[in-house]
Design a protein around this motif. Structure first.
Motif, PDB file in Angstrom:
ATOM      1  N   ARG A   1      36.546 -28.598  74.466  1.00  0.00           N
ATOM      2  CA  ARG A   1      37.256 -29.753  73.914  1.00  0.00           C
ATOM      3  C   ARG A   1      38.222 -30.374  74.905  1.00  0.00           C
ATOM      4  NH1 ARG A   1      34.261 -26.630  70.368  1.00  0.00           N
ATOM      5  NH2 ARG A   1      33.978 -27.743  68.410  1.00  0.00           N
ATOM      6  N   LEU A   2      38.768 -29.597  75.834  1.00  0.00           N
ATOM      7  CA  LEU A   2      39.750 -30.120  76.773  1.00  0.00           C
ATOM      8  C   LEU A   2      39.118 -30.748  78.007  1.00  0.00           C
ATOM      9  CD1 LEU A   2      42.537 -27.380  76.626  1.00  0.00           C
ATOM     10  CD2 LEU A   2      42.454 -29.589  75.477  1.00  0.00           C
ATOM     11  N   MET A   3      37.809 -30.562  78.206  1.00  0.00           N
ATOM     12  CA  MET A   3      37.148 -31.192  79.339  1.00  0.00           C
ATOM     13  C   MET A   3      37.007 -32.691  79.074  1.00  0.00           C
ATOM     14  SD  MET A   3      34.245 -28.533  80.667  1.00  0.00           S
ATOM     15  CE  MET A   3      33.265 -28.636  79.182  1.00  0.00           C
ATOM     16  N   PRO A   4      37.027 -33.501  80.141  1.00  0.00           N
ATOM     17  CA  PRO A   4      36.842 -34.946  79.917  1.00  0.00           C
ATOM     18  C   PRO A   4      35.477 -35.242  79.325  1.00  0.00           C
ATOM     19  CG  PRO A   4      36.777 -34.403  82.257  1.00  0.00           C
ATOM     20  CD  PRO A   4      37.218 -33.165  81.543  1.00  0.00           C
TER      21      PRO A   4
ATOM     22  N   ASP B   1      32.531 -35.210  76.352  1.00  0.00           N
ATOM     23  CA  ASP B   1      31.987 -34.092  75.589  1.00  0.00           C
ATOM     24  C   ASP B   1      30.494 -34.013  75.894  1.00  0.00           C
ATOM     25  OD1 ASP B   1      30.440 -35.737  73.599  1.00  0.00           O
ATOM     26  OD2 ASP B   1      32.456 -36.395  73.083  1.00  0.00           O
TER      27      ASP B   1
ATOM     28  N   LEU C   1      38.824 -24.299  72.829  1.00  0.00           N
ATOM     29  CA  LEU C   1      39.433 -25.330  73.660  1.00  0.00           C
ATOM     30  C   LEU C   1      38.688 -25.569  74.964  1.00  0.00           C
ATOM     31  CD1 LEU C   1      43.212 -24.441  73.229  1.00  0.00           C
ATOM     32  CD2 LEU C   1      41.953 -26.330  72.180  1.00  0.00           C
ATOM     33  N   LEU C   2      37.860 -24.620  75.368  1.00  0.00           N
ATOM     34  CA  LEU C   2      37.208 -24.711  76.670  1.00  0.00           C
ATOM     35  C   LEU C   2      36.420 -26.005  76.811  1.00  0.00           C
ATOM     36  CD1 LEU C   2      36.862 -23.040  79.243  1.00  0.00           C
ATOM     37  CD2 LEU C   2      34.781 -22.097  78.270  1.00  0.00           C
TER      38      LEU C   2
ATOM     39  N   ILE D   1      40.631 -32.798  65.545  1.00  0.00           N
ATOM     40  CA  ILE D   1      40.555 -31.575  66.347  1.00  0.00           C
ATOM     41  C   ILE D   1      41.022 -30.358  65.552  1.00  0.00           C
ATOM     42  CG2 ILE D   1      42.845 -31.923  67.349  1.00  0.00           C
ATOM     43  CD1 ILE D   1      39.814 -30.608  69.270  1.00  0.00           C
ATOM     44  N   TYR D   2      42.036 -30.520  64.705  1.00  0.00           N
ATOM     45  CA  TYR D   2      42.529 -29.365  63.948  1.00  0.00           C
ATOM     46  C   TYR D   2      41.517 -28.926  62.889  1.00  0.00           C
ATOM     47  CZ  TYR D   2      43.934 -32.841  60.450  1.00  0.00           C
ATOM     48  OH  TYR D   2      43.947 -33.859  59.540  1.00  0.00           O
TER      49      TYR D   2
ATOM     50  N   THR E   1      40.515 -19.035  70.246  1.00  0.00           N
ATOM     51  CA  THR E   1      41.139 -20.322  70.552  1.00  0.00           C
ATOM     52  C   THR E   1      40.732 -20.817  71.930  1.00  0.00           C
ATOM     53  OG1 THR E   1      43.026 -19.711  69.169  1.00  0.00           O
ATOM     54  CG2 THR E   1      43.347 -21.522  70.710  1.00  0.00           C
TER      55      THR E   1
ATOM     56  N   TYR F   1      38.912 -26.969  64.667  1.00  0.00           N
ATOM     57  CA  TYR F   1      39.409 -25.626  64.983  1.00  0.00           C
ATOM     58  C   TYR F   1      39.328 -24.704  63.772  1.00  0.00           C
ATOM     59  CZ  TYR F   1      42.569 -21.899  66.368  1.00  0.00           C
ATOM     60  OH  TYR F   1      43.114 -20.673  66.633  1.00  0.00           O
TER      61      TYR F   1
END
Length: 199
Positions: free
Chosen positions: A51-54, A56, A48-49, A94-95, A44, A98
């Motif tokens: 995906r959570l950055m501003p 892509d 997320l590493l 996003i889900y 996980t 994942y």
């Protein structure tokens, strides 16, 4: 009487052995039980590493294309980026991303193509660097074990002396120092000051 005592002793030995086997079994079951939540958390975190950055990586590629080719090429670059986003699955919710990522990792350790070294698979880059990582880890563990054993023996041999107290204080200070700060300090001291390491 002697036979009863022998039977009782044999029973105690059998009970001790059974308790020891249960202890070993429970230890491995606990370890196996901790492995799966830890593996899920690591997968996980890896997902997320990025995906959570501003933005892509594909948007960054678009910006680089726009700067290199000018605004006239930006519209064509948008189409390229759209196809790249579809290839990486970034156009999906996003889900869904994942679930696909989790399934690919569990089914064959497949992290997909690398964003940095496209189209090289990410697992190829990982396996390429793995021998160096294992070598560095093994070397550091052997050094830590050897130095720790030698210093611990010396402090135990020279206990109740000022040198042992000083060494114990220094080692305690080193133990509570964050590893990354200690690493930077050693690089600066051994590399830039003493020139013992290539810099």
């Amino acid at each position: 009487m002697a036979q009863t005592a022998s039977t009782a002793a044999s029973l105690r030995v059998a009970q001790t052995a059974a308790a020891r086997r249960r202890g070993v079994r429970d230890y491995f079951l606990r370890r196996i039980g901790l492995f799966f939540p830890t593996a899920c958390a690591a997968i996980t975190l890896a997902f997320l590493l990025f995906r959570l950055m501003p933005g892509d990586p594909v948007s960054i590629m678009l910006a680089q294309l726009s700067l290199a080719q000018g605004k006239n090429q930006a519209e064509g670059a948008q189409q390229i980026v759209a196809s790249y986003r579809a290839m990486f699955g970034l156009d999906l919710p996003i889900y869904v991303q994942y679930v696909y990522f989790f399934r690919n990792v569990l089914s064959g350790f497949n992290f997909g193509p690398s964003f940095v070294a496209f189209p090289t698979p990410a697992q190829t880059l990982i396996f390429r660097q793995l021998p160096w990582t294992i070598g560095l880890f093994t070397t550091s563990m052997l050094l830590a074990w050897g130095l720790g054993t030698a210093l611990g023996t010396a402090i135990g041999w020279l206990r109740r002396t000022r040198l042992a107290s000083l060494a114990a204080g220094v080692l305690t200070l080193l133990q509570i120092t964050p590893v990354y700060l200690l690493a930077v300090a050693l690089i600066v001291f051994l590399g830039y000051r003493l020139h013992w390491l290539p810099t």
